[in-house]
Design a protein around this motif. Structure first.
Motif, mmCIF file in Angstrom:
data_model
loop_
_atom_site.group_PDB
_atom_site.id
_atom_site.type_symbol
_atom_site.label_atom_id
_atom_site.label_comp_id
_atom_site.label_asym_id
_atom_site.label_seq_id
_atom_site.Cartn_x
_atom_site.Cartn_y
_atom_site.Cartn_z
ATOM 1 N N LEU A 50 0.866 -1.177 0.000
ATOM 2 C CA LEU A 50 0.000 0.000 0.000
ATOM 3 C C LEU A 50 0.899 1.222 0.000
ATOM 4 N N SER A 51 0.741 2.085 -0.995
ATOM 5 C CA SER A 51 1.606 3.257 -1.080
ATOM 6 C C SER A 51 0.780 4.504 -1.335
ATOM 7 N N LEU A 52 1.298 5.616 -0.864
ATOM 8 C CA LEU A 52 0.662 6.918 -1.036
ATOM 9 C C LEU A 52 1.564 7.781 -1.904
ATOM 10 N N TRP A 53 1.013 8.250 -3.018
ATOM 11 C CA TRP A 53 1.740 9.133 -3.928
ATOM 12 C C TRP A 53 1.182 10.538 -3.783
ATOM 13 N N SER A 54 2.081 11.512 -3.739
ATOM 14 C CA SER A 54 1.684 12.899 -3.505
ATOM 15 C C SER A 54 2.257 13.795 -4.590
ATOM 16 N N TYR A 55 1.497 14.840 -4.891
ATOM 17 C CA TYR A 55 1.917 15.809 -5.901
ATOM 18 C C TYR A 55 2.612 16.980 -5.238
ATOM 19 N N SER A 56 3.688 17.437 -5.852
ATOM 20 C CA SER A 56 4.392 18.618 -5.373
ATOM 21 C C SER A 56 4.650 19.553 -6.539
ATOM 22 N N ALA A 57 4.428 20.834 -6.312
ATOM 23 C CA ALA A 57 4.716 21.830 -7.339
ATOM 24 C C ALA A 57 6.197 22.166 -7.397
ATOM 25 N N GLU A 58 6.968 21.663 -6.424
ATOM 26 C CA GLU A 58 8.397 21.952 -6.372
ATOM 27 C C GLU A 58 9.159 20.866 -7.112
ATOM 28 N N GLU A 59 9.774 21.204 -8.223
ATOM 29 C CA GLU A 59 10.503 20.219 -9.010
ATOM 30 C C GLU A 59 11.802 19.794 -8.345
ATOM 31 N N VAL A 97 12.091 18.680 -5.302
ATOM 32 C CA VAL A 97 11.879 17.653 -4.287
ATOM 33 C C VAL A 97 12.556 16.356 -4.719
ATOM 34 N N THR A 98 13.305 15.734 -3.823
ATOM 35 C CA THR A 98 14.045 14.529 -4.181
ATOM 36 C C THR A 98 13.134 13.321 -4.213
ATOM 37 N N SER A 99 13.550 12.300 -4.917
ATOM 38 C CA SER A 99 12.911 10.987 -5.030
ATOM 39 C C SER A 99 11.561 11.035 -5.723
ATOM 40 N N LEU A 100 11.242 12.150 -6.373
ATOM 41 C CA LEU A 100 9.980 12.243 -7.090
ATOM 42 C C LEU A 100 10.202 12.025 -8.578
ATOM 43 N N LEU A 101 9.167 11.523 -9.239
ATOM 44 C CA LEU A 101 9.265 11.309 -10.671
ATOM 45 C C LEU A 101 9.380 12.640 -11.402
ATOM 46 N N PRO A 102 10.199 12.727 -12.440
ATOM 47 C CA PRO A 102 10.262 13.966 -13.215
ATOM 48 C C PRO A 102 9.006 14.140 -14.042
ATOM 49 N N PRO A 103 8.673 15.376 -14.409
ATOM 50 C CA PRO A 103 7.506 15.589 -15.258
ATOM 51 C C PRO A 103 7.709 14.984 -16.634
ATOM 52 N N ASP A 104 6.623 14.540 -17.230
ATOM 53 C CA ASP A 104 6.666 13.968 -18.568
ATOM 54 C C ASP A 104 6.775 15.101 -19.583
ATOM 55 N N ASN A 158 6.274 15.117 -22.641
ATOM 56 C CA ASN A 158 5.269 15.033 -23.696
ATOM 57 C C ASN A 158 3.869 15.352 -23.209
ATOM 58 N N SER A 159 3.726 15.620 -21.905
ATOM 59 C CA SER A 159 2.404 15.914 -21.367
ATOM 60 C C SER A 159 2.216 17.411 -21.257
ATOM 61 N N SER A 160 0.977 17.801 -20.951
ATOM 62 C CA SER A 160 0.685 19.215 -20.757
ATOM 63 C C SER A 160 -0.099 19.381 -19.479
ATOM 64 N N GLY A 161 -0.364 20.620 -19.090
ATOM 65 C CA GLY A 161 -1.133 20.867 -17.885
ATOM 66 C C GLY A 161 -0.270 20.776 -16.649
ATOM 67 N N GLU A 162 -0.898 20.427 -15.514
ATOM 68 C CA GLU A 162 -0.228 20.410 -14.223
ATOM 69 C C GLU A 162 0.980 19.491 -14.207
ATOM 70 N N GLY A 163 0.915 18.397 -14.976
ATOM 71 C CA GLY A 163 1.989 17.423 -14.953
ATOM 72 C C GLY A 163 3.329 17.984 -15.373
ATOM 73 N N VAL A 187 5.697 17.516 -9.848
ATOM 74 C CA VAL A 187 6.137 16.130 -9.879
ATOM 75 C C VAL A 187 5.338 15.303 -8.878
ATOM 76 N N TRP A 188 5.282 13.995 -9.136
ATOM 77 C CA TRP A 188 4.640 13.046 -8.238
ATOM 78 C C TRP A 188 5.706 12.156 -7.615
ATOM 79 N N GLY A 189 5.521 11.807 -6.355
ATOM 80 C CA GLY A 189 6.469 10.924 -5.695
ATOM 81 C C GLY A 189 5.798 10.077 -4.634
ATOM 82 N N GLU A 190 6.389 8.941 -4.354
ATOM 83 C CA GLU A 190 5.872 8.044 -3.321
ATOM 84 C C GLU A 190 6.289 8.584 -1.958
#
Length: 224
Positions: A136-145, A147-154, A156-161, A165-168
């Motif tokens: 069971l994991s909780l993923w959270s969104y951060s507007a701060e790029e 932040v360590t251990s978070l996935l980089p933004p895609d 090829n995407s647009s909008g908030e993504g 970044v999102w991270g566990e």
């Protein structure tokens, strides 16, 4: 009884194959049909179909789907991948009439996890996502790029993504896979349930930031 609507594709079996939400106060329904996602408006009129084959999941059926009720984000699990779709408004020249749904969904992020995902649950604001299976994991969104251990933004995407970044942010191993998850309305707690152990677990955040749980036996709750 007369047929009033023929839906494009049968809904997958299981409790997590259909969800509802709102986009700009317009209700919609999203459900998993085989490897594809079908989106309908509040009148059951077809809005969009997201094809798994277009995303490289031509042979992988969808396990579960959920929506962030207030903002219209959609999360879908194909195997061990969790894929985010964000709503975007239609261009003025794409809207044919006032009855047409005012948006469509685009790919934002893909989160690869190391277990088969059986359940998902957004909080209402779409800033946190619970992912359940063998863990069971909780993923959270951060507007701060930064932040360590978070996935980089895609790129090829647009909008908030593209802007954050999102991270566990938390994970817990489970004795039995979580097949159902649900945030409380205020997002302060969440519940999980497994298929065979007859326990409902209520998780809450302690003062030191760790998540703790209370366990309820459904045999006792239901009087079985």
């Amino acid at each position: 009884m007369d047929c009033s609507q023929i839906l494009p594709g049968a809904v997958n079996s299981g409790p997590c194959s259909l969800a509802t939400g709102y986009y700009n106060e317009h209700p919609f329904i999203v459900y998993a049909s085989g490897r594809d996602i079908v989106i309908l408006d509040g009148r059951l009129k077809h809005v969009q179909t997201l094809l798994g084959s277009d995303l490289g999941y031509g042979e992988t059926p969808i396990n579960c789907v959920d929506t962030a009720e207030l903002v219209g984000k959609i999360a879908v699990s194909w195997g061990s991948d969790v894929v985010f779709f964000y709503p975007e408004p239609l261009e003025d020249n794409q809207v044919q009439n006032n009855n047409e749904f005012p948006g469509h969904w685009i790919l934002s992020h893909t989160i690869p996890v190391d277990y088969s995902v059986l359940s998902l649950s957004w909080n209402k604001e779409g800033k946190q996502l619970l992912v359940g299976g063998d863990a069971l994991s909780l993923w959270s969104y951060s507007a701060e790029e930064s932040v360590t251990s978070l996935l980089p933004p895609d790129p090829n995407s647009s909008g908030e993504g593209c802007q954050g970044v999102w991270g566990e942010s938390w994970r817990c191993s489970l004795a039995q896979p979580a097949v159902y998850l649900s945030f409380s309305p205020d997002g302060a707690m969440f519940a999980s349930a497994s298929q065979d152990d007859h326990f409902v677990k209520i998780w809450y955040q302690s003062k030191i930031g760790m998540y703790m749980c209370c366990v309820y036996n459904t045999y006792v709750l239901t009087g079985i």
